[in-house]
Motif scaffolding. Sequence first.
Motif, PDB file in Angstrom:
ATOM      1  N   ASN A 160     -16.968   7.875 -17.563  1.00 17.62           N
ATOM      2  CA  ASN A 160     -16.011   6.844 -17.847  1.00 17.62           C
ATOM      3  C   ASN A 160     -16.362   6.097 -19.340  1.00 17.62           C
ATOM      4  O   ASN A 160     -16.217   4.824 -19.396  1.00 17.62           O
ATOM      5  N   GLN A 161     -16.682   7.171 -20.289  1.00 16.30           N
ATOM      6  CA  GLN A 161     -16.847   6.610 -21.596  1.00 16.30           C
ATOM      7  C   GLN A 161     -15.992   7.514 -22.412  1.00 16.30           C
ATOM      8  O   GLN A 161     -15.622   8.603 -22.126  1.00 16.30           O
ATOM      9  N   PRO A 195      -9.078   3.804 -26.418  1.00 12.50           N
ATOM     10  CA  PRO A 195     -10.271   4.141 -27.148  1.00 12.50           C
ATOM     11  C   PRO A 195     -10.900   2.721 -27.775  1.00 12.50           C
ATOM     12  O   PRO A 195     -10.508   1.825 -27.849  1.00 12.50           O
ATOM     13  N   PRO A 196     -12.429   3.010 -27.916  1.00  9.11           N
ATOM     14  CA  PRO A 196     -13.033   1.608 -28.288  1.00  9.11           C
ATOM     15  C   PRO A 196     -12.429   1.074 -29.660  1.00  9.11           C
ATOM     16  O   PRO A 196     -13.071   0.072 -29.851  1.00  9.11           O
ATOM     17  N   ALA A 213     -11.804   0.449 -24.642  1.00  4.54           N
ATOM     18  CA  ALA A 213     -11.486  -0.964 -25.090  1.00  4.54           C
ATOM     19  C   ALA A 213     -11.162  -1.682 -23.771  1.00  4.54           C
ATOM     20  O   ALA A 213     -10.941  -1.053 -22.746  1.00  4.54           O
ATOM     21  N   PRO A 214     -10.831  -2.996 -23.564  1.00  4.82           N
ATOM     22  CA  PRO A 214     -10.430  -3.905 -22.520  1.00  4.82           C
ATOM     23  C   PRO A 214      -9.063  -3.257 -21.855  1.00  4.82           C
ATOM     24  O   PRO A 214      -8.913  -3.048 -20.713  1.00  4.82           O
ATOM     25  N   SER A 271      -6.296  10.319 -32.228  1.00 10.54           N
ATOM     26  CA  SER A 271      -7.235   9.349 -32.098  1.00 10.54           C
ATOM     27  C   SER A 271      -8.968  10.467 -32.320  1.00 10.54           C
ATOM     28  O   SER A 271      -8.943  11.316 -32.106  1.00 10.54           O
ATOM     29  N   ALA A 272      -9.821   9.665 -32.680  1.00 13.66           N
ATOM     30  CA  ALA A 272     -11.307  10.420 -32.937  1.00 13.66           C
ATOM     31  C   ALA A 272     -12.082  10.208 -31.678  1.00 13.66           C
ATOM     32  O   ALA A 272     -13.232  10.616 -31.644  1.00 13.66           O
ATOM     33  N   TRP A 273     -11.550   9.637 -30.746  1.00 13.99           N
ATOM     34  CA  TRP A 273     -12.019   9.404 -29.280  1.00 13.99           C
ATOM     35  C   TRP A 273     -11.549  10.283 -28.318  1.00 13.99           C
ATOM     36  O   TRP A 273     -10.412  10.213 -28.042  1.00 13.99           O
ATOM     37  N   GLU A 274     -12.562  10.782 -27.699  1.00 20.48           N
ATOM     38  CA  GLU A 274     -12.097  11.458 -26.286  1.00 20.48           C
ATOM     39  C   GLU A 274     -12.651  11.012 -25.143  1.00 20.48           C
ATOM     40  O   GLU A 274     -13.822  10.805 -25.122  1.00 20.48           O
ATOM     41  N   PHE A 275     -11.808  10.956 -24.236  1.00 22.37           N
ATOM     42  CA  PHE A 275     -12.319  10.121 -22.901  1.00 22.37           C
ATOM     43  C   PHE A 275     -13.086  11.297 -21.952  1.00 22.37           C
ATOM     44  O   PHE A 275     -12.325  12.213 -21.684  1.00 22.37           O
TER      45      PHE A 275
END
Length: 538
Positions: free
Chosen positions: A160-161, A140-141, A135-136, A151-155
Amino acid sequence: MAGESTNWWKTGIIYQIYPRSFQDSNHDGVGDLRGIIHRLPYLIELGVDAIWLSPIFTSPMVDFGYDIADYTDVDPLFGNLADLDSLIEAAHRHQLKLILDLVPNHTSDQHPWFIESKTSRINPKRDWFIWRDPAPDGGPPNNWLSEFGGSAWEFDPNTNQYYYHTFLSAQPDLNWRNPTVRNAMHDVIRFWLRRGVDGFRVDAVWYLIKDDQFRDNPINPDFHRGTLPRDALIPLYTADLPEVHDAISGMRKVLDEFPDRVILGEIYLPIERLVAYYGRNLEGVHFPYNFALLTAKWEARSLAQLIDKYEAALPLGGWPNWVLGNHDRPRLATRIGADQARVAAMLLMTLRGTPTLYYGDEIGMRQVDILSEQVRDPFEKNVPGIGIGRDGCRTPMQWDATRSAGFSDADSWLPVADDFRTDNVDCFRKNKGSLYWLYRRLIDFRRKHIALTEGSYTPLKARGDLLLFGRELREERILIALNLGPEPIAVSFADELLCGQVLLSSFADRDGEEVRAGIDLRGNEGLLMTVNRVGLDN
């Protein structure tokens, strides 16, 4: 239509085995495939028709096999491909079917596909998984949450995504919008079907497709503390999307390349949404697992309404099924009480549709209290303190009164129940009045009475703790009366011409008793009776 079906998965009984906990053959305290082969005579004796194995594929075991690193090999913990081939051959020799647990929604982060996907943004397998820019603010997106907390997002700092994971971060989700991913999974299905496997139970199938616009999930206005963190959001864009049915249809087409195979779906949804997974024109799963009884209030009127609602919601030609226990929910005997376990056995084996029996429920195994230092379940570790741990229903099978309940001659991977010395297969085999023998008799009655396997279901009027229904096919008519309470019930039918006899009592002491226009039930008793008619008004 009743009577037209001869499919084994319609008339048979499925027995779920959690392989880590069924039988250890190599003295490491963990169950394995050779152990299951050793116990096949027990399953034959019990009378079940098919075995469903929770995952046995190569895995780091972060989520005990539901994180797969190789879809076409057996984890060394359970044995090897030769052992699985031996199990398939031995099962088939005894007319038992074998169903594997397929996990297509996600892999392990150790799977070669993901390792390759992770190397760069331009890697050919990058789009095999779900990657998004931050996200900006660098976070997480979007707001999507993991089923296992957070969160369901892992960096990934290397590229870098973020990557998406419905469950643990060690379980990245495959991108089922990518046709290449679908084809790869179809090849996995073919690999096992060619090896002789009789079908699959497909894990988490309602999660396969995610919103392609990655919109935030709505806030759940009914969320409150003490419930699962994931419930803070309504999973509008991460589960049960319309496109999932095309993905399931693709798997079904592959399965239909092979004769007499079955694909079953794990889907935790309300009944009205669950039945959509039969697919348009029944081209979806052969049946989506019906878990309604796992959380239903155990009272007669509630269960009667639930059964009626399910029967009414089934699509034309859709085959019903029932489940009373599995590896994700507390043990049946603990949920409803030991006194009602016999009544539950009669309900499971007499409702219209395919019953699935969870290992150990046939001997009334209870939920085991797991000390904090013994917890193995990653779900419980991620979300502690609210009692969602699954270890207590996954403890070793209680075979006898020896060390580790006869499951292993080593310390078992999870503790055995305190009651294993008295509540075990060996003890119950010797007691013809035991729950184990009730299951054996019920299973035998199902096999001998076509009205119980293929007959129609007729709900009958009843009050209080009485659940009453009929099963009928051609000239065979069977009446089932279940007392879901502790007090005796006298049942009188308006039709004085009703007559028949008791086939089976849950207490195994009333066989052959005459039935004439009424019947008395003791507290916590179930009766199965032949009658001269089913359409009663009592």
